[in-house]
Write a protein that holds these residues in place. Structure first.
Motif, PDB file in Angstrom:
ATOM      1  N   TYR A 123       0.859  -1.180   0.000  1.00  0.00           N
ATOM      2  CA  TYR A 123       0.000   0.000   0.000  1.00  0.00           C
ATOM      3  C   TYR A 123       0.898   1.234   0.000  1.00  0.00           C
ATOM      4  CZ  TYR A 123      -3.614   3.391   0.674  1.00  0.00           C
ATOM      5  OH  TYR A 123      -4.443   4.450   0.455  1.00  0.00           O
ATOM      6  N   VAL A 124       0.682   2.126  -0.971  1.00  0.00           N
ATOM      7  CA  VAL A 124       1.471   3.349  -1.072  1.00  0.00           C
ATOM      8  C   VAL A 124       0.574   4.536  -0.738  1.00  0.00           C
ATOM      9  CG1 VAL A 124       2.980   4.777  -2.490  1.00  0.00           C
ATOM     10  CG2 VAL A 124       2.892   2.299  -2.860  1.00  0.00           C
ATOM     11  N   ALA A 125       1.015   5.330   0.235  1.00  0.00           N
ATOM     12  CA  ALA A 125       0.255   6.493   0.683  1.00  0.00           C
ATOM     13  C   ALA A 125       1.028   7.762   0.359  1.00  0.00           C
ATOM     14  CB  ALA A 125       0.018   6.411   2.192  1.00  0.00           C
ATOM     15  N   ARG A 126       0.299   8.795  -0.056  1.00  0.00           N
ATOM     16  CA  ARG A 126       0.896  10.088  -0.378  1.00  0.00           C
ATOM     17  C   ARG A 126       0.133  11.183   0.362  1.00  0.00           C
ATOM     18  NH1 ARG A 126       1.163  12.661  -6.545  1.00  0.00           N
ATOM     19  NH2 ARG A 126       2.758  14.258  -6.135  1.00  0.00           N
ATOM     20  N   TRP A 168     -10.105  10.134   0.707  1.00  0.00           N
ATOM     21  CA  TRP A 168      -8.681   9.831   0.933  1.00  0.00           C
ATOM     22  C   TRP A 168      -8.477   9.335   2.346  1.00  0.00           C
ATOM     23  CZ3 TRP A 168      -5.181  11.404   4.530  1.00  0.00           C
ATOM     24  CH2 TRP A 168      -3.827  11.142   4.267  1.00  0.00           C
ATOM     25  N   PHE A 169      -9.125   9.931   3.299  1.00  0.00           N
ATOM     26  CA  PHE A 169      -8.931   9.565   4.700  1.00  0.00           C
ATOM     27  C   PHE A 169      -9.362   8.133   4.968  1.00  0.00           C
ATOM     28  CE2 PHE A 169      -9.324  14.208   4.832  1.00  0.00           C
ATOM     29  CZ  PHE A 169      -8.190  14.536   5.562  1.00  0.00           C
ATOM     30  N   ASP A 170     -10.532   7.753   4.480  1.00  0.00           N
ATOM     31  CA  ASP A 170     -11.041   6.407   4.735  1.00  0.00           C
ATOM     32  C   ASP A 170     -10.082   5.340   4.225  1.00  0.00           C
ATOM     33  OD1 ASP A 170     -13.265   7.601   5.814  1.00  0.00           O
ATOM     34  OD2 ASP A 170     -14.618   7.100   4.152  1.00  0.00           O
ATOM     35  N   MET A 171      -9.588   5.524   3.013  1.00  0.00           N
ATOM     36  CA  MET A 171      -8.743   4.494   2.411  1.00  0.00           C
ATOM     37  C   MET A 171      -7.388   4.392   3.093  1.00  0.00           C
ATOM     38  SD  MET A 171      -8.053   3.821  -1.595  1.00  0.00           S
ATOM     39  CE  MET A 171      -7.393   2.239  -2.157  1.00  0.00           C
ATOM     40  N   ASN A 172      -6.772   5.528   3.367  1.00  0.00           N
ATOM     41  CA  ASN A 172      -5.444   5.504   3.958  1.00  0.00           C
ATOM     42  C   ASN A 172      -5.461   5.029   5.407  1.00  0.00           C
ATOM     43  OD1 ASN A 172      -3.168   6.725   2.085  1.00  0.00           O
ATOM     44  ND2 ASN A 172      -5.079   7.774   1.592  1.00  0.00           N
ATOM     45  N   THR A 261      -5.356  27.955  -1.355  1.00  0.00           N
ATOM     46  CA  THR A 261      -5.402  29.303  -0.801  1.00  0.00           C
ATOM     47  C   THR A 261      -5.188  29.216   0.713  1.00  0.00           C
ATOM     48  OG1 THR A 261      -7.782  29.269  -0.369  1.00  0.00           O
ATOM     49  CG2 THR A 261      -7.069  29.978  -2.571  1.00  0.00           C
ATOM     50  N   VAL A 262      -4.968  30.344   1.341  1.00  0.00           N
ATOM     51  CA  VAL A 262      -4.778  30.359   2.797  1.00  0.00           C
ATOM     52  C   VAL A 262      -6.002  29.776   3.499  1.00  0.00           C
ATOM     53  CG1 VAL A 262      -4.494  31.835   4.817  1.00  0.00           C
ATOM     54  CG2 VAL A 262      -3.157  32.293   2.753  1.00  0.00           C
ATOM     55  N   SER A 263      -7.181  30.187   3.078  1.00  0.00           N
ATOM     56  CA  SER A 263      -8.402  29.698   3.728  1.00  0.00           C
ATOM     57  C   SER A 263      -8.621  28.210   3.461  1.00  0.00           C
ATOM     58  CB  SER A 263      -9.615  30.504   3.268  1.00  0.00           C
ATOM     59  OG  SER A 263      -9.807  30.404   1.872  1.00  0.00           O
ATOM     60  N   GLN A 264      -8.319  27.760   2.257  1.00  0.00           N
ATOM     61  CA  GLN A 264      -8.445  26.336   1.955  1.00  0.00           C
ATOM     62  C   GLN A 264      -7.475  25.524   2.790  1.00  0.00           C
ATOM     63  OE1 GLN A 264      -7.798  26.358  -2.271  1.00  0.00           O
ATOM     64  NE2 GLN A 264      -9.966  26.602  -2.775  1.00  0.00           N
ATOM     65  N   ASN A 265      -6.260  26.004   2.932  1.00  0.00           N
ATOM     66  CA  ASN A 265      -5.263  25.287   3.706  1.00  0.00           C
ATOM     67  C   ASN A 265      -5.672  25.208   5.170  1.00  0.00           C
ATOM     68  OD1 ASN A 265      -2.699  23.925   3.775  1.00  0.00           O
ATOM     69  ND2 ASN A 265      -1.871  25.718   4.837  1.00  0.00           N
ATOM     70  N   GLU A 266      -6.189  26.280   5.699  1.00  0.00           N
ATOM     71  CA  GLU A 266      -6.632  26.282   7.096  1.00  0.00           C
ATOM     72  C   GLU A 266      -7.789  25.314   7.299  1.00  0.00           C
ATOM     73  OE1 GLU A 266      -7.503  30.371   7.795  1.00  0.00           O
ATOM     74  OE2 GLU A 266      -5.411  30.915   8.242  1.00  0.00           O
ATOM     75  N   ALA A 267      -8.733  25.326   6.365  1.00  0.00           N
ATOM     76  CA  ALA A 267      -9.877  24.420   6.475  1.00  0.00           C
ATOM     77  C   ALA A 267      -9.446  22.967   6.366  1.00  0.00           C
ATOM     78  CB  ALA A 267     -10.910  24.752   5.384  1.00  0.00           C
ATOM     79  N   PHE A 268      -8.524  22.690   5.425  1.00  0.00           N
ATOM     80  CA  PHE A 268      -8.096  21.308   5.248  1.00  0.00           C
ATOM     81  C   PHE A 268      -7.263  20.838   6.439  1.00  0.00           C
ATOM     82  CE2 PHE A 268      -5.864  17.654   3.611  1.00  0.00           C
ATOM     83  CZ  PHE A 268      -6.859  17.012   2.899  1.00  0.00           C
ATOM     84  N   ASP A 269      -6.429  21.709   6.977  1.00  0.00           N
ATOM     85  CA  ASP A 269      -5.635  21.341   8.155  1.00  0.00           C
ATOM     86  C   ASP A 269      -6.535  20.961   9.325  1.00  0.00           C
ATOM     87  OD1 ASP A 269      -3.232  21.673   6.887  1.00  0.00           O
ATOM     88  OD2 ASP A 269      -2.772  23.620   7.793  1.00  0.00           O
ATOM     89  N   LYS A 270      -7.629  21.682   9.483  1.00  0.00           N
ATOM     90  CA  LYS A 270      -8.572  21.365  10.563  1.00  0.00           C
ATOM     91  C   LYS A 270      -9.214  20.004  10.331  1.00  0.00           C
ATOM     92  CE  LYS A 270     -12.639  23.143  12.986  1.00  0.00           C
ATOM     93  NZ  LYS A 270     -13.671  24.224  13.059  1.00  0.00           N
ATOM     94  N   LEU A 271      -9.638  19.747   9.085  1.00  0.00           N
ATOM     95  CA  LEU A 271     -10.216  18.450   8.749  1.00  0.00           C
ATOM     96  C   LEU A 271      -9.201  17.334   8.959  1.00  0.00           C
ATOM     97  CD1 LEU A 271     -12.565  16.799   7.421  1.00  0.00           C
ATOM     98  CD2 LEU A 271     -11.439  17.233   5.231  1.00  0.00           C
ATOM     99  N   TYR A 272      -7.973  17.559   8.508  1.00  0.00           N
ATOM    100  CA  TYR A 272      -6.894  16.566   8.636  1.00  0.00           C
ATOM    101  C   TYR A 272      -6.667  16.218  10.105  1.00  0.00           C
ATOM    102  CZ  TYR A 272      -2.117  14.684   8.085  1.00  0.00           C
ATOM    103  OH  TYR A 272      -0.985  13.898   8.118  1.00  0.00           O
ATOM    104  N   GLU A 273      -6.632  17.222  10.940  1.00  0.00           N
ATOM    105  CA  GLU A 273      -6.410  16.986  12.370  1.00  0.00           C
ATOM    106  C   GLU A 273      -7.538  16.166  12.974  1.00  0.00           C
ATOM    107  OE1 GLU A 273      -5.626  19.542  16.497  1.00  0.00           O
ATOM    108  OE2 GLU A 273      -5.722  20.567  14.556  1.00  0.00           O
ATOM    109  N   LEU A 281      -0.744   8.099  12.194  1.00  0.00           N
ATOM    110  CA  LEU A 281      -0.312   8.243  10.801  1.00  0.00           C
ATOM    111  C   LEU A 281       0.017   9.703  10.520  1.00  0.00           C
ATOM    112  CD1 LEU A 281       0.125   7.230   7.915  1.00  0.00           C
ATOM    113  CD2 LEU A 281      -2.351   7.427   7.544  1.00  0.00           C
ATOM    114  N   THR A 282       1.225   9.959  10.072  1.00  0.00           N
ATOM    115  CA  THR A 282       1.663  11.313   9.767  1.00  0.00           C
ATOM    116  C   THR A 282       2.260  11.371   8.370  1.00  0.00           C
ATOM    117  OG1 THR A 282       3.867  10.936  10.727  1.00  0.00           O
ATOM    118  CG2 THR A 282       2.158  11.822  12.185  1.00  0.00           C
ATOM    119  N   PHE A 283       2.280  12.566   7.794  1.00  0.00           N
ATOM    120  CA  PHE A 283       2.845  12.773   6.467  1.00  0.00           C
ATOM    121  C   PHE A 283       3.719  14.021   6.471  1.00  0.00           C
ATOM    122  CE2 PHE A 283      -0.734  10.078   5.477  1.00  0.00           C
ATOM    123  CZ  PHE A 283      -0.256   9.280   4.462  1.00  0.00           C
ATOM    124  N   ARG A 284       4.670  14.025   5.544  1.00  0.00           N
ATOM    125  CA  ARG A 284       5.446  15.222   5.298  1.00  0.00           C
ATOM    126  C   ARG A 284       4.825  15.925   4.085  1.00  0.00           C
ATOM    127  NH1 ARG A 284      11.474  13.294   4.772  1.00  0.00           N
ATOM    128  NH2 ARG A 284      10.486  11.441   3.888  1.00  0.00           N
TER     129      ARG A 284
END
Length: 287
Positions: A123-126, A168-172, A261-273, A281-284
């Motif tokens: 399994y390869v995760a990105r 993406w979250f469910d599969m990984n 965008t800044v707002s997209q990144n902030e929203a996605f970071d919150k979802l990711y957390e 599981l962590t990613f670079r």
């Protein structure tokens, strides 16, 4: 989405993933000596498959180059143009050991025997931000998928998990939770980019297919992103309009910073957390 896209058991599928394929996966016979490569889309599938097939022939680069990539592996997910029978039917007839390049299926649509038998599973995760950008361009250039009107529209679909292949979250997280099984090797795209040689050695040892002395450097060079991008065999012109974007586009870590965008990144970071909390599981997101 296109009219031909549809949702089955909560997952969006393209028209080429026929109902017959989803039904066949329930009873598809998995062999103990199979080699499976499973990924979320745009996570290094073709790249990793190239490495596995080279290892399978004793790292004979010239020999593997004589074989069309589509003939080296089985891809069970779709009925491709020009196919006279479903890939799962063809694959069932193949001699062992079979190399099965995929699937991109979520766990609920995978062959059920992948939980009861013990084939070798890669399994390869990105990291999801780079996956999002790469998948966006795949949609733009793919002749069979929807072209989103804008990056903003696409981003929302990726955020919601409402794309072909689902979340993406469910599969990984599913495969991360299986990483300690003896027959599963969980690899990270970013680690492969940073040190491909070490990743190839790890894959070789997992398979039990040794790398002949002096061959590792040749395999690393042959499987570099730049070398594969120049190879016309990996352009897949039958489904990709390369005038829009090539199948192998950049392959870099951190390209997401040119799109979020800044707002997209902030929203996605919150979802990711929220989604990844407690998983380990962590990613670079850059190298």
């Amino acid at each position: 989405m296109k009219e031909c896209d549809r949702i089955v058991d909560g997952i969006r599928h393209p028209w080429a993933t026929k109902d017959e394929i989803l039904e066949a996966m329930k009873t598809f016979e998995v062999r103990e000596d199979d080699v499976w490569l499973i990924t979320y889309r745009k996570s290094g599938t073709t790249w990793t498959a190239q490495i596995i097939t080279i290892l399978s022939c004793g790292c004979d680069v010239r020999k593997i180059d004589e074989i069309d990539p589509k003939d080296r592996v089985s891809f069970l997910d779709v009925l491709k143009q020009g196919m006279t029978e479903f890939a799962h039917v063809t694959t069932a007839k193949k001699p062992s050991p079979r190399i099965i390049m995929g699937t991109h299926f979520q766990s609920r649509h995978m062959p059920r025997e992948l939980t009861t038998k013990k084939p070798k599973i890669f399994y390869v995760a990105r990291n999801p931000k780079d996956v999002a950008v790469s998948f966006y361009y795949f949609h733009k250039s793919n002749k069979l998928l929807k072209t989103f009107e804008s990056w903003d529209e696409y981003f929302q679909a990726f955020y919601d998990g409402d794309l072909v292949g689902g979340s993406w979250f469910d599969m990984n997280l599913y495969w991360w939770n299986r990483r300690n099984e003896d027959n599963v090797l969980f690899l990270k795209y970013e680690d492969m980019k940073e040190d491909l040689g070490s990743a190839i050695v790890k894959m070789s040892e997992f398979l039990g297919w040794p790398i002949p002395e002096g061959k590792l450097e040749e395999v690393v060079k042959h499987c570099s992103f730049g070398n594969m991008k120049k190879n016309p065999k990996f352009n897949y012109r039958e489904m990709i309009d390369i005038s829009v974007s090539p199948f192998m586009r950049k392959g870099m870590v951190g390209d997401w910073k040119n799109y979020f965008t800044v707002s997209q990144n902030e929203a996605f970071d919150k979802l990711y957390e929220e989604k990844m909390q407690g998983s380990g599981l962590t990613f670079r997101f850059e190298l």
